[in-house]
Design an enzyme around this catalytic site. Sequence first.
Site, mmCIF file in Angstrom:
data_model
loop_
_atom_site.group_PDB
_atom_site.id
_atom_site.type_symbol
_atom_site.label_atom_id
_atom_site.label_comp_id
_atom_site.label_asym_id
_atom_site.label_seq_id
_atom_site.Cartn_x
_atom_site.Cartn_y
_atom_site.Cartn_z
ATOM 1 N N SER A 156 -41.057 2.228 -19.153
ATOM 2 C CA SER A 156 -40.615 3.542 -19.622
ATOM 3 C C SER A 156 -41.813 4.452 -19.893
ATOM 4 O O SER A 156 -42.601 4.718 -18.988
ATOM 5 C CB SER A 156 -39.730 3.372 -20.868
ATOM 6 O OG SER A 156 -39.010 4.542 -21.145
ATOM 7 N N ASP A 181 -38.553 0.445 -14.805
ATOM 8 C CA ASP A 181 -37.410 1.310 -15.133
ATOM 9 C C ASP A 181 -37.824 2.669 -15.681
ATOM 10 O O ASP A 181 -37.316 3.112 -16.729
ATOM 11 C CB ASP A 181 -36.459 0.618 -16.105
ATOM 12 C CG ASP A 181 -35.012 1.050 -15.852
ATOM 13 O OD1 ASP A 181 -34.623 1.109 -14.677
ATOM 14 O OD2 ASP A 181 -34.286 1.318 -16.820
ATOM 15 N N HIS A 349 -32.035 -0.881 -20.016
ATOM 16 C CA HIS A 349 -33.286 -0.166 -19.750
ATOM 17 C C HIS A 349 -34.499 -1.049 -20.045
ATOM 18 O O HIS A 349 -35.513 -0.991 -19.341
ATOM 19 C CB HIS A 349 -33.324 1.103 -20.612
ATOM 20 C CG HIS A 349 -34.572 1.901 -20.459
ATOM 21 N ND1 HIS A 349 -35.118 2.237 -19.240
ATOM 22 C CD2 HIS A 349 -35.404 2.446 -21.391
ATOM 23 C CE1 HIS A 349 -36.214 2.951 -19.419
ATOM 24 N NE2 HIS A 349 -36.411 3.088 -20.710
#
Length: 421
Positions: A156, A181, A349
């Site tokens: 992220s 991700d 996530h």
Amino acid sequence: MSALEKSMHLGRLPSRPPLPGSGGSQSGAKMRMGPGRKRDFSPVPWSQYFESMEDVEVENETGKDTFRVYKSGSEGPVLLLLHGGGHSALSWAVFTAAIISRVQCRIVALDLRSHGETKVKNPEDLSAETMAKDVGNVVEAMYGDLPPPIMLIGHSMGGAIAVHTASSNLVPSLLGLCMIDVVEGTAMDALNSMQNFLRGRPKTFKSLENAIEWSVKSGQIRNLESARVSMVGQVKQCEGITSPEGSKSIVEGIIEEEEEDEEGSESISKRKKEDDMETKKDHPYTWRIELAKTEKYWDGWFRGLSNLFLSCPIPKLLLLAGVDRLDKDLTIGQMQGKFQMQVLPQCGHAVHEDAPDKVSLVFNDCKRTTVRITLDVTEDKSLSLSLHCLQQLLWSLCRCNSTSSPTSPWQLLMLKLLPLS
């Protein structure tokens, strides 16, 4: 970015986490809840997953900063792990145990500034440029002028910082780059609703167990084992603060009463202190970082990220929880073979926390054979670089970055030294 934010938009249900102490395996026994059996939400120390911990001191213009790192392994290339926004290096704990058991490498998991146990002089500066420089400074402080082969892996926000670090050439021995991700298009779209999401999170927790339970049941972390060590790095004990709503109501009450009767200020102050103590007593834990206050940096983390990623002249890997996350630039780049991509479905996530074994297998699969390159440094000394999980990534770069034949010195060197078995 928060691990929960994208999961909210996707509306996926949390998967059943593995049994505590199972090593994060998604293929082993699952958590089975019999009658009267309760899940264990107690925190687990970092020492069960990492071999050592170190505070790295970095000198800069503003003074001396101290960065917390957790380490494992003694040989092979370094996997430098960067966590997502609001998380900490402990989010890599279960993954570290999984990858060390499969790949000969060294793990360095870093608490970025304002996160975890890292202490810096200017914690408010969370610009991509500053955080990328932090990564380079930590590498220099740890390894000096001759750092070992390093692969940057970021989740992220950490993935974005990894790309900025690579594109700025801040790690001279960088041999590979992996984003987990994080895609520019999805990230930029999610920023519009981020403040609403942050306001919907609990502001405080009664205990660490309460925070861990929330993270699992909300779907932020779908793996209970990872949550038990990871959440310790996300929350802290309250230090003279209360939740924003509580503070606001107290302040408004003070203003109104002072306007009506200034003589009552002493009793109001006393009541405020009592309310504060009561709040801290009932909810002694809060978030380590107030992500809502970092909004001005969000755009800089992610805007232009896809093109930066594609332009990095090193082997690249993108791990995603779903193909729907690809934006236009990455879709075209992936079709052109400019990077390798792996999709791990049924994950949230926080892919590396939800499925640490599967993520470690991705890197293990890249290590089909062990390659050693010996570069003569002097007549009686050589530098041996172990390139385990990077071999196929290097070959992918050589094959896809030229239309006909390899032309760059890098490509020619790789084709000569890395004959594919």
